[in-house]
Write a protein that holds these residues in place. Structure first.
Motif, PDB file in Angstrom:
ATOM      1  N   THR A  16      -7.178  -2.075   2.451  1.00 12.70           N
ATOM      2  CA  THR A  16      -6.018  -1.700   1.636  1.00 12.70           C
ATOM      3  C   THR A  16      -5.829  -2.729   0.537  1.00 12.70           C
ATOM      4  OG1 THR A  16      -4.378  -2.959   2.884  1.00 12.70           O
ATOM      5  CG2 THR A  16      -4.844  -0.717   3.646  1.00 12.70           C
ATOM      6  N   TRP A  17      -5.239  -2.322  -0.548  1.00 19.24           N
ATOM      7  CA  TRP A  17      -4.912  -3.289  -1.592  1.00 19.24           C
ATOM      8  C   TRP A  17      -3.508  -3.824  -1.391  1.00 19.24           C
ATOM      9  CZ3 TRP A  17      -0.664  -2.177  -4.488  1.00 19.24           C
ATOM     10  CH2 TRP A  17      -0.270  -0.833  -4.557  1.00 19.24           C
ATOM     11  N   GLY A  18      -2.666  -3.077  -0.722  1.00 22.01           N
ATOM     12  CA  GLY A  18      -1.274  -3.446  -0.591  1.00 22.01           C
ATOM     13  C   GLY A  18      -1.012  -4.552   0.411  1.00 22.01           C
ATOM     14  N   GLY A  19      -1.956  -4.865   1.252  1.00 21.86           N
ATOM     15  CA  GLY A  19      -1.746  -5.878   2.283  1.00 21.86           C
ATOM     16  C   GLY A  19      -2.463  -7.161   1.964  1.00 21.86           C
ATOM     17  N   ILE A  45      -7.353  -4.884  -9.157  1.00 19.20           N
ATOM     18  CA  ILE A  45      -7.822  -4.415  -7.855  1.00 19.20           C
ATOM     19  C   ILE A  45      -8.318  -2.985  -8.060  1.00 19.20           C
ATOM     20  CG2 ILE A  45      -7.163  -3.858  -5.484  1.00 19.20           C
ATOM     21  CD1 ILE A  45      -4.997  -6.074  -5.741  1.00 19.20           C
ATOM     22  N   THR A  46      -9.520  -2.702  -7.581  1.00 19.34           N
ATOM     23  CA  THR A  46     -10.170  -1.422  -7.849  1.00 19.34           C
ATOM     24  C   THR A  46     -10.494  -0.695  -6.549  1.00 19.34           C
ATOM     25  OG1 THR A  46     -11.147  -2.376  -9.835  1.00 19.34           O
ATOM     26  CG2 THR A  46     -12.159  -0.358  -8.999  1.00 19.34           C
ATOM     27  N   THR A  47     -10.301   0.619  -6.553  1.00 16.56           N
ATOM     28  CA  THR A  47     -10.751   1.451  -5.442  1.00 16.56           C
ATOM     29  C   THR A  47     -12.251   1.659  -5.595  1.00 16.56           C
ATOM     30  OG1 THR A  47      -8.649   2.640  -5.456  1.00 16.56           O
ATOM     31  CG2 THR A  47     -10.477   3.666  -4.256  1.00 16.56           C
ATOM     32  N   ILE A  95      -0.575  -7.662 -11.973  1.00 14.46           N
ATOM     33  CA  ILE A  95      -1.517  -7.025 -11.064  1.00 14.46           C
ATOM     34  C   ILE A  95      -1.714  -5.572 -11.494  1.00 14.46           C
ATOM     35  CG2 ILE A  95      -1.976  -6.313  -8.687  1.00 14.46           C
ATOM     36  CD1 ILE A  95      -0.346  -8.702  -7.765  1.00 14.46           C
ATOM     37  N   TYR A  96      -2.966  -5.193 -11.638  1.00 13.92           N
ATOM     38  CA  TYR A  96      -3.346  -3.828 -11.965  1.00 13.92           C
ATOM     39  C   TYR A  96      -4.089  -3.242 -10.774  1.00 13.92           C
ATOM     40  CZ  TYR A  96      -2.400  -5.142 -16.806  1.00 13.92           C
ATOM     41  OH  TYR A  96      -1.798  -5.571 -17.957  1.00 13.92           O
ATOM     42  N   VAL A  97      -3.767  -2.007 -10.423  1.00 16.33           N
ATOM     43  CA  VAL A  97      -4.489  -1.281  -9.379  1.00 16.33           C
ATOM     44  C   VAL A  97      -5.103  -0.064 -10.056  1.00 16.33           C
ATOM     45  CG1 VAL A  97      -4.335  -0.064  -7.184  1.00 16.33           C
ATOM     46  CG2 VAL A  97      -2.918  -2.087  -7.579  1.00 16.33           C
ATOM     47  N   ASP A  98      -6.424  -0.001 -10.022  1.00 18.56           N
ATOM     48  CA  ASP A  98      -7.167   1.056 -10.712  1.00 18.56           C
ATOM     49  C   ASP A  98      -6.731   1.187 -12.173  1.00 18.56           C
ATOM     50  OD1 ASP A  98      -8.763   1.629  -8.497  1.00 18.56           O
ATOM     51  OD2 ASP A  98      -7.287   3.039  -7.699  1.00 18.56           O
ATOM     52  N   TYR A 109     -12.648   1.702  -0.112  1.00 21.48           N
ATOM     53  CA  TYR A 109     -12.197   0.345   0.161  1.00 21.48           C
ATOM     54  C   TYR A 109     -11.750  -0.272  -1.163  1.00 21.48           C
ATOM     55  CZ  TYR A 109     -16.830  -0.977  -1.558  1.00 21.48           C
ATOM     56  OH  TYR A 109     -17.945  -1.121  -2.326  1.00 21.48           O
ATOM     57  N   TYR A 110     -11.212  -1.453  -1.114  1.00 23.06           N
ATOM     58  CA  TYR A 110     -10.651  -2.081  -2.302  1.00 23.06           C
ATOM     59  C   TYR A 110     -11.236  -3.476  -2.491  1.00 23.06           C
ATOM     60  CZ  TYR A 110      -7.530   1.752  -1.604  1.00 23.06           C
ATOM     61  OH  TYR A 110      -7.047   3.009  -1.426  1.00 23.06           O
ATOM     62  N   ARG A 111     -11.317  -3.894  -3.758  1.00 25.92           N
ATOM     63  CA  ARG A 111     -11.736  -5.263  -4.022  1.00 25.92           C
ATOM     64  C   ARG A 111     -11.195  -5.712  -5.370  1.00 25.92           C
ATOM     65  NH1 ARG A 111     -18.168  -5.934  -4.961  1.00 25.92           N
ATOM     66  NH2 ARG A 111     -17.602  -7.913  -4.043  1.00 25.92           N
TER      67      ARG A 111
END
Length: 166
Positions: free
Chosen positions: A92-95, A128-130, A108-111, A145-147
């Motif tokens: 997860t990216w949120g944890g 953070i990318t899916t 912070i950017y997600v995707d 997954y995320y990284r």
């Protein structure tokens, strides 16, 4: 709003019907073979599919709802269910990933969508990318997954990679 974004981002990774749970030993493990041995020794009667860094490494036959186990190679070269560093993959990216970058000076950017704007003078940006691994034999679609794919501070760029970079 953040819980809405989190729910939307994680919707593609929820266990599908027919999959009982995502469980595993937390590690650390020294090799993929140790993980496979652990999962085989702890398998009940259900089918068990083991992922390491998004790749299927073992698919054990069984009956009833399947179990999925997930592990990642951490920066200390040990395999764990959760890595506590920005250089590893995560479920997860949120944890685990998001917790590493708390602070008013962080964007912070997600995707590629701004998730957290900085409220203090800018000091770092994190993307953070899916990412997608193998197609799962028990989940619908590919394993997600995320990284952290990009991390820049005032000192310079610390991470600049893609999903496929080891």
């Amino acid at each position: 709003m953040s819980s809405l974004l989190a729910g939307a981002a994680l919707a593609g990774t929820e266990a599908d019907e027919g999959v009982s749970s995502i469980m595993q030993g937390s590690g650390p493990f020294s090799s993929i073979q140790e993980i496979k041995n652990y999962d085989a020794a702890n398998q009940g009667t259900q089918r068990t599919v083991t992922f390491v860094d998004g790749k299927v490494v073992q698919d054990l036959f069984g009956f009833g709802p399947a179990e999925v186990t997930e592990y990642f190679l951490c920066s200390d070269q040990k395999y764990r269910a959760v890595c506590s560093d920005p250089y590893s993959r995560a479920t997860t990216w949120g944890g685990s990933l998001f917790a590493l970058f708390q602070g008013a000076d962080t964007q912070i950017y997600v995707d590629n969508v701004l998730y957290q704007a900085n409220t203090a003078p800018w000091k770092q940006s994190v993307y953070i990318t899916t990412c997608y691994g193998d197609t799962s034999p028990v989940l619908w679609g590919p394993y997600a997954y995320y990284r952290v794919t990009f991390w820049q501070t005032q000192s310079g760029t610390l991470i600049n990679r893609s999903c496929t970079t080891p």
